[in-house]
Design a protein around this motif. Structure first.
Motif, mmCIF file in Angstrom:
data_model
loop_
_atom_site.group_PDB
_atom_site.id
_atom_site.type_symbol
_atom_site.label_atom_id
_atom_site.label_comp_id
_atom_site.label_asym_id
_atom_site.label_seq_id
_atom_site.Cartn_x
_atom_site.Cartn_y
_atom_site.Cartn_z
ATOM 1 N N ARG A 100 0.691 -1.279 0.088
ATOM 2 C CA ARG A 100 -0.054 0.153 -0.209
ATOM 3 C C ARG A 100 0.918 1.213 -0.008
ATOM 4 N NH1 ARG A 100 -5.383 0.574 1.227
ATOM 5 N NH2 ARG A 100 -5.297 -1.466 1.921
ATOM 6 N N ALA A 101 1.703 1.267 0.818
ATOM 7 C CA ALA A 101 3.005 2.510 0.873
ATOM 8 C C ALA A 101 3.480 2.644 -0.572
ATOM 9 C CB ALA A 101 3.872 2.198 2.165
ATOM 10 N N SER A 102 3.874 1.565 -1.120
ATOM 11 C CA SER A 102 4.707 1.627 -2.365
ATOM 12 C C SER A 102 3.503 2.319 -3.461
ATOM 13 C CB SER A 102 5.187 0.089 -2.771
ATOM 14 O OG SER A 102 6.171 -0.142 -1.925
ATOM 15 N N VAL A 103 2.370 1.967 -3.409
ATOM 16 C CA VAL A 103 1.607 2.506 -4.487
ATOM 17 C C VAL A 103 1.501 4.032 -4.032
ATOM 18 C CG1 VAL A 103 -0.819 2.535 -5.101
ATOM 19 C CG2 VAL A 103 0.436 0.304 -4.756
ATOM 20 N N ASP A 104 1.206 4.302 -2.905
ATOM 21 C CA ASP A 104 1.218 5.765 -2.594
ATOM 22 C C ASP A 104 2.649 6.478 -3.052
ATOM 23 O OD1 ASP A 104 -1.347 5.568 -1.754
ATOM 24 O OD2 ASP A 104 -0.576 5.282 0.529
ATOM 25 N N ASP A 105 3.765 5.868 -2.687
ATOM 26 C CA ASP A 105 4.920 6.497 -3.322
ATOM 27 C C ASP A 105 5.005 6.535 -4.759
ATOM 28 O OD1 ASP A 105 6.054 6.513 -0.563
ATOM 29 O OD2 ASP A 105 7.087 4.622 -0.716
ATOM 30 N N ASN A 106 4.561 5.627 -5.483
ATOM 31 C CA ASN A 106 4.564 5.611 -6.899
ATOM 32 C C ASN A 106 3.536 6.905 -7.572
ATOM 33 O OD1 ASN A 106 6.309 3.581 -8.537
ATOM 34 N ND2 ASN A 106 5.494 2.659 -6.886
ATOM 35 N N LEU A 107 2.307 6.991 -6.827
ATOM 36 C CA LEU A 107 1.472 8.012 -7.218
ATOM 37 C C LEU A 107 2.021 9.475 -7.096
ATOM 38 C CD1 LEU A 107 -1.490 6.641 -5.552
ATOM 39 C CD2 LEU A 107 -1.482 7.034 -7.941
#
Length: 293
Positions: A100-107
């Motif tokens: 979840r955190a990685s998705v937010d980082d990429n966004l």
């Protein structure tokens, strides 16, 4: 041979660009931007990236270089995080909260409201990292997070990377847009997985498409038969390796990476190479194959 194939609900040019080598231009940012602009000029309309490529550099350059009217589909991945001080520059990040955190980082780094495609890097097969300890996570738990993120609109489509055939079959009901596994002319042990993707309309996006990324793994460009065919067609051995992949299955999409404009142009030109049956037979029957698992 078709020049386009489906990916996440749209047809894309079968030769894309992989941003893993873009950080080689870290100190030449203008050149990095120019390289991406050149890729778009050549017809590239899908780019593979990750937040951990260059510790955010690749995503940052993609954000600056691409324009809305380019209509480029950007595919990213989760399942690993940057590890600047480690033996490898990345470490597994398989737990649901890390995904979840990685998705937010990429966004955030790509500056978008939705990631068109996100590949879950499972680490079950192929060369490279293997999960240990609390990084050994059940696939269903990971898919629950990924589908929740898709339902929330943060992800458009879900892909898988470094996945076994059994894992892919387990995940298929969730809707899988693409699979990224190590695969090339000289490392075809995932053939059954590829054929499952063909039957299911899932894009096959091989990494290490020319082999040789790890010790003891042969390189396509070391194969004598490849050189013979390349010489006959007046192209490079690397182009033969890429062209073979495009001819091998209709769902193959390529994401070769480079930091060199000339290599970029040569990679794209591989889509125009016609391999007749005799050439295909020559490179397939005389090339060594190894198991990467």
């Amino acid at each position: 041979m078709n020049h386009t194939a489906p990916l996440a609900g749209r047809d894309v040019f079968r030769v894309g660009y992989g941003a893993a080598q873009l950080p080689r231009l870290h100190d030449r940012r203008d050149d990095a931007i120019a390289l991406l602009r050149r890729a778009v000029e050549l017809g590239v309309d899908h780019i593979d990236t990750a937040e951990f490529y260059g510790f955010g550099f690749a995503n940052d350059v993609i954000r600056e270089a691409l324009r809305p009217d380019d209509d480029v589909l950007v595919v990213t991945k989760v399942g690993a995080d940057p590890d600047p001080g480690g033996r490898l520059p990345l470490r597994p990040a398989q737990r649901p909260e890390q995904l979840r955190a990685s998705v937010d980082d990429n966004l955030r780094s790509l500056g978008v409201d939705q990631l068109a495609v996100v590949n879950l890097r499972r680490l079950d097969t192929g060369p490279g990292l293997r999960p240990q300890g609390d990084q050994v996570v059940d696939l269903d738990d990971q898919l629950a997070v990924m589908t929740a993120l898709r339902d929330a609109g943060k992800i458009g489509a879900i892909g898988l990377s470094s996945v076994t055939l059994d894992g892919l079959k387990q995940a298929a009901p969730a809707g899988i847009a693409c699979v990224q596994n190590a695969y090339s002319l000289v490392s075809r042990d995932d053939e059954d997985t590829l054929q499952f993707c063909v039957a299911g309309g899932i894009a096959w996006v091989p990494f290490f498409p020319l082999g040789g990324a790890f010790p003891a793994v042969p390189k396509v460009t070391d194969e004598p038969a490849v050189h013979v065919v390349a010489e006959k067609l007046a192209v490079t051995p690397s182009q033969i390796g890429l062209a073979w992949l495009l001819h091998h299955a209709p769902n193959v999409l390529l994401i070769p990476g480079t930091a060199d404009p000339a290599h970029l142009e040569a990679n794209v030109a591989a889509s125009t190479i016609a391999l007749e049956t005799t050439a295909l037979d020559a490179v397939e029957s005389r090339s060594n194959q190894v198991t990467l698992g």
